[in-house]
Design a protein around this motif. Structure first.
Motif, mmCIF file in Angstrom:
data_model
loop_
_atom_site.group_PDB
_atom_site.id
_atom_site.type_symbol
_atom_site.label_atom_id
_atom_site.label_comp_id
_atom_site.label_asym_id
_atom_site.label_seq_id
_atom_site.Cartn_x
_atom_site.Cartn_y
_atom_site.Cartn_z
ATOM 1 N N ILE A 14 0.861 -1.174 0.000
ATOM 2 C CA ILE A 14 0.000 0.000 0.000
ATOM 3 C C ILE A 14 0.898 1.225 0.000
ATOM 4 N N GLU A 15 0.633 2.154 -0.900
ATOM 5 C CA GLU A 15 1.424 3.382 -0.976
ATOM 6 C C GLU A 15 1.081 4.260 0.229
ATOM 7 N N LEU A 16 2.115 4.645 0.975
ATOM 8 C CA LEU A 16 1.932 5.449 2.174
ATOM 9 C C LEU A 16 2.414 6.870 1.940
ATOM 10 N N ASP A 17 1.847 7.796 2.712
ATOM 11 C CA ASP A 17 2.246 9.191 2.651
ATOM 12 C C ASP A 17 2.262 9.731 4.077
ATOM 13 N N ASP A 38 -4.286 11.577 16.483
ATOM 14 C CA ASP A 38 -5.415 10.656 16.365
ATOM 15 C C ASP A 38 -5.729 10.296 14.918
ATOM 16 N N ARG A 39 -5.351 11.123 13.981
ATOM 17 C CA ARG A 39 -5.709 10.896 12.575
ATOM 18 C C ARG A 39 -4.875 9.808 11.921
ATOM 19 N N GLY A 44 2.333 8.644 11.993
ATOM 20 C CA GLY A 44 2.872 9.592 11.033
ATOM 21 C C GLY A 44 2.610 9.192 9.593
ATOM 22 N N TRP A 45 1.989 8.031 9.361
ATOM 23 C CA TRP A 45 1.738 7.516 8.010
ATOM 24 C C TRP A 45 0.247 7.288 7.785
ATOM 25 N N THR A 50 -6.227 7.676 -0.021
ATOM 26 C CA THR A 50 -7.414 8.126 0.695
ATOM 27 C C THR A 50 -7.129 9.053 1.865
ATOM 28 N N GLY A 51 -5.929 9.022 2.406
ATOM 29 C CA GLY A 51 -5.607 9.839 3.575
ATOM 30 C C GLY A 51 -6.094 9.248 4.879
#
Length: 105
Positions: A14-17, A38-39, A44-45, A50-51
């Protein structure tokens, strides 16, 4: 032949950002101290498409896959292979006396 049921044979990458809320730091600035973000489940990833935050077990798997890929890339950069006309002089072929390199000169 395509699988129709059961788990996948290979784990999908899965591509992470970086998390946009905490900017990849995994913590946010509270009034007096840092608080876990919390998000992104304080990692940090997030999923790049989709975010959304990943589940912790999936996050561990994805980060491990990224670490293994980075480690392989570092190892490849540490041991560069010689190319070109002099490449056979650099690699040991063990054809000489006592298993030494034989170049044919």
């Amino acid at each position: 032949m395509k699988k129709s049921h059961g788990p996948a044979f290979k784990k999908a990458v899965i591509e992470l950002d970086k998390c946009a809320f905490c900017r990849g730091r995994a913590v946010i600035q509270g009034l007096f101290h840092d608080l876990p973000c919390d998000r992104c489940n304080a990692s940090g990833w997030v999923v790049a498409a989709t975010g959304e935050a990943l589940a912790l077990d999936e996050l561990v798997t994805q980060l491990s896959m990224r670490l293994q890929a980075a480690t392989r890339q570092i190892e490849q950069m540490k041991n560069p292979r010689a190319t070109g006309p002099g490449a056979h002089y650099q690699a040991g072929n063990r054809l000489g006396a006592g298993g030494a390199n034989y170049t044919g000169d």
